[in-house]
Motif scaffolding. Sequence first.
Motif, mmCIF file in Angstrom:
data_model
loop_
_atom_site.group_PDB
_atom_site.id
_atom_site.type_symbol
_atom_site.label_atom_id
_atom_site.label_comp_id
_atom_site.label_asym_id
_atom_site.label_seq_id
_atom_site.Cartn_x
_atom_site.Cartn_y
_atom_site.Cartn_z
ATOM 1 N N ASP A 1 1.046 -1.432 -0.125
ATOM 2 C CA ASP A 1 -0.074 -0.209 -0.141
ATOM 3 C C ASP A 1 0.843 0.798 0.331
ATOM 4 O OD1 ASP A 1 0.661 0.245 2.589
ATOM 5 O OD2 ASP A 1 -1.178 -0.602 3.545
ATOM 6 N N HIS B 1 3.321 -0.961 3.242
ATOM 7 C CA HIS B 1 2.202 -2.200 4.273
ATOM 8 C C HIS B 1 2.239 -3.557 3.508
ATOM 9 C CE1 HIS B 1 0.801 -3.868 7.783
ATOM 10 N NE2 HIS B 1 -0.158 -4.633 7.074
ATOM 11 N N ARG B 2 2.797 -4.324 3.510
ATOM 12 C CA ARG B 2 2.246 -5.456 2.889
ATOM 13 C C ARG B 2 0.617 -6.064 3.178
ATOM 14 N NH1 ARG B 2 7.752 -9.445 3.770
ATOM 15 N NH2 ARG B 2 9.638 -7.292 1.988
ATOM 16 N N TRP B 3 0.367 -6.913 2.022
ATOM 17 C CA TRP B 3 -0.988 -7.296 2.240
ATOM 18 C C TRP B 3 -1.478 -8.276 0.662
ATOM 19 C CZ3 TRP B 3 -4.354 -5.682 5.563
ATOM 20 C CH2 TRP B 3 -4.453 -4.588 6.446
ATOM 21 N N THR B 4 -2.304 -9.532 1.588
ATOM 22 C CA THR B 4 -1.998 -10.985 0.377
ATOM 23 C C THR B 4 -3.269 -10.397 0.689
ATOM 24 O OG1 THR B 4 -0.786 -12.267 1.478
ATOM 25 C CG2 THR B 4 -2.204 -12.856 0.101
ATOM 26 N N LEU B 5 -3.832 -10.118 -0.837
ATOM 27 C CA LEU B 5 -5.636 -9.881 -1.280
ATOM 28 C C LEU B 5 -5.923 -11.672 -2.339
ATOM 29 C CD1 LEU B 5 -5.445 -7.051 -3.370
ATOM 30 C CD2 LEU B 5 -5.642 -7.565 -0.490
ATOM 31 N N THR C 1 -11.947 -4.275 -3.997
ATOM 32 C CA THR C 1 -13.090 -4.672 -2.896
ATOM 33 C C THR C 1 -14.270 -6.173 -3.502
ATOM 34 O OG1 THR C 1 -14.330 -2.619 -2.017
ATOM 35 C CG2 THR C 1 -12.939 -3.014 -1.393
ATOM 36 N N CYS D 1 -11.485 -10.732 -0.083
ATOM 37 C CA CYS D 1 -10.351 -11.092 1.421
ATOM 38 C C CYS D 1 -8.988 -11.067 1.511
ATOM 39 C CB CYS D 1 -10.827 -13.021 1.767
ATOM 40 S SG CYS D 1 -12.027 -13.324 1.437
ATOM 41 N N TRP D 2 -8.614 -10.498 2.998
ATOM 42 C CA TRP D 2 -7.028 -10.158 2.778
ATOM 43 C C TRP D 2 -6.404 -10.506 4.535
ATOM 44 C CZ3 TRP D 2 -11.616 -7.120 2.492
ATOM 45 C CH2 TRP D 2 -11.770 -6.060 3.241
ATOM 46 N N SER D 3 -5.384 -10.537 3.766
ATOM 47 C CA SER D 3 -4.614 -10.593 5.372
ATOM 48 C C SER D 3 -3.637 -9.610 5.376
ATOM 49 C CB SER D 3 -4.328 -11.809 5.203
ATOM 50 O OG SER D 3 -3.083 -12.553 4.275
ATOM 51 N N SER D 4 -3.323 -9.482 6.546
ATOM 52 C CA SER D 4 -1.991 -8.758 5.925
ATOM 53 C C SER D 4 -0.527 -9.137 6.531
ATOM 54 C CB SER D 4 -1.585 -7.972 8.152
ATOM 55 O OG SER D 4 -0.345 -7.133 8.438
ATOM 56 N N TRP E 1 2.943 -10.782 4.057
ATOM 57 C CA TRP E 1 2.623 -12.185 2.543
ATOM 58 C C TRP E 1 2.928 -13.560 2.691
ATOM 59 C CZ3 TRP E 1 7.103 -9.111 -0.445
ATOM 60 C CH2 TRP E 1 5.778 -7.268 -1.156
#
Length: 86
Positions: free
Chosen positions: A39, A43-47, A73, A78-81, A83
């Motif tokens: 972002d 910050h890392r995100w997994t979508l 969205t 679904c997503w998580s903080s 990787w």
Amino acid sequence: MIVGYGRFDHAHVPASLRKQLMELAASDTAHWGLLFVLDARRHRWTLFSPDAEYAALFAPAAHTLNLDVDVFTTKFPCWSSGWRIT
């Protein structure tokens, strides 16, 4: 920014994660698409997307796409903080 793409078979994840994904996405798909994203604050995100083919469309443009969160969205419910898939 999208930095990577992945795909996994629903049967190869822990039952608790399978259940959570199915509830959040209202889908019982066999394959999930993943996007690994940074972002604006780095910050890392997994979508997670129940539409693995749609997620794969982003792979060739990784590192060049900066898209609005509204795009994600609907297709990535679904997503998580971080990787990692836990």
